[in-house]
Scaffold this motif. Structure first.
Motif, PDB file in Angstrom:
ATOM      1  N   TYR A  70       0.850  -1.179   0.000  1.00 52.26           N
ATOM      2  CA  TYR A  70       0.000   0.000   0.000  1.00 52.26           C
ATOM      3  C   TYR A  70       0.893   1.238   0.000  1.00 52.26           C
ATOM      4  CZ  TYR A  70      -3.967  -2.939   1.537  1.00 52.26           C
ATOM      5  OH  TYR A  70      -4.960  -3.885   1.639  1.00 52.26           O
TER       6      TYR A  70
ATOM      7  N   GLU B 219      -3.781   3.798  -0.320  1.00 55.89           N
ATOM      8  CA  GLU B 219      -4.118   3.191  -1.590  1.00 55.89           C
ATOM      9  C   GLU B 219      -3.469   1.822  -1.719  1.00 55.89           C
ATOM     10  OE1 GLU B 219      -3.687   4.321  -6.361  1.00 55.89           O
ATOM     11  OE2 GLU B 219      -2.194   5.046  -4.912  1.00 55.89           O
TER      12      GLU B 219
ATOM     13  N   TYR C 234      -2.604  -5.519  -9.658  1.00 62.77           N
ATOM     14  CA  TYR C 234      -2.093  -4.166  -9.542  1.00 62.77           C
ATOM     15  C   TYR C 234      -3.191  -3.146  -9.737  1.00 62.77           C
ATOM     16  CZ  TYR C 234       2.382  -6.493 -10.447  1.00 62.77           C
ATOM     17  OH  TYR C 234       3.472  -7.326 -10.400  1.00 62.77           O
ATOM     18  N   THR C 235      -3.049  -2.015  -9.070  1.00 63.41           N
ATOM     19  CA  THR C 235      -3.925  -0.904  -9.363  1.00 63.41           C
ATOM     20  C   THR C 235      -3.565  -0.369 -10.747  1.00 63.41           C
ATOM     21  OG1 THR C 235      -4.823   1.174  -8.467  1.00 63.41           O
ATOM     22  CG2 THR C 235      -2.450   0.874  -8.347  1.00 63.41           C
ATOM     23  N   ASP C 236      -4.552   0.157 -11.461  1.00 67.61           N
ATOM     24  CA  ASP C 236      -4.363   0.530 -12.859  1.00 67.61           C
ATOM     25  C   ASP C 236      -3.210   1.508 -13.077  1.00 67.61           C
ATOM     26  OD1 ASP C 236      -7.902   0.514 -13.784  1.00 67.61           O
ATOM     27  OD2 ASP C 236      -6.423  -1.092 -13.714  1.00 67.61           O
ATOM     28  N   SER C 237      -3.017   2.435 -12.170  1.00 67.22           N
ATOM     29  CA  SER C 237      -2.040   3.487 -12.375  1.00 67.22           C
ATOM     30  C   SER C 237      -0.590   2.995 -12.394  1.00 67.22           C
ATOM     31  CB  SER C 237      -2.190   4.576 -11.311  1.00 67.22           C
ATOM     32  OG  SER C 237      -1.892   4.070 -10.021  1.00 67.22           O
TER      33      SER C 237
ATOM     34  N   LYS D 176       0.278  -0.348 -13.414  1.00 68.39           N
ATOM     35  CA  LYS D 176       0.436  -1.499 -14.303  1.00 68.39           C
ATOM     36  C   LYS D 176       1.478  -1.218 -15.378  1.00 68.39           C
ATOM     37  CE  LYS D 176      -4.165  -3.533 -13.751  1.00 68.39           C
ATOM     38  NZ  LYS D 176      -5.463  -3.842 -14.399  1.00 68.39           N
TER      39      LYS D 176
END
Length: 123
Positions: free
Chosen positions: A37, A46, A59-62, A64
């Motif tokens: 996080y 986040e 993964y979070t999109d930002s 990847k």
């Protein structure tokens, strides 16, 4: 006692790379899911990336294509490789893990947080 100890944080210029580590120690029987996080000043925490006990990642999109989460079960350690860093990704990065702990007459399962490691990305 079970503890997560993070390392690898520091300062880097935009576009640079950094590798974070988080090692679990103590009376550990096994570790299930592990995650990273981050929390920037004035922003909510986040979820960045997760890795299951079997190695499945998310993964979070930002992030990847730029960040990679991995684990070494023999070392009870989770890593986060951060590449092409952006200034807005300056934050304290925390590791998290679900750990089955050794108990004298059985076992316990708890969620643990690392102390956090500062990542500063400058322009």
């Amino acid at each position: 006692q079970v503890q997560l100890v993070e390392s690898g944080g520091g300062s880097v210029q935009a576009g640079g790379s950094l590798r974070l580590s988080c090692a679990a120690s103590g009376s550990i029987l096994s570790i299930d899911a592990m995650a990273w996080y981050r929390q920037a000043p004035g922003k909510q925490r986040e979820l960045v990336a997760t890795v299951s006990s079997g190695g499945s990642t998310n993964y979070t999109d930002s992030v990847k294509g730029r960040f990679t989460i991995s684990r070494d079960n023999a070392k009870n350690t989770v890593y986060l490789q951060l590449s092409s860093l952006k200034t807005e990704e300056t934050a304290v990065y925390y590791c998290n893990a679900d750990i089955v702990m050794r108990h004298l007459f059985g076992k316990r399962r708890n969620n643990f947080w690392g102390q956090g490691t500062q990542v500063t990305v400058s322009s």
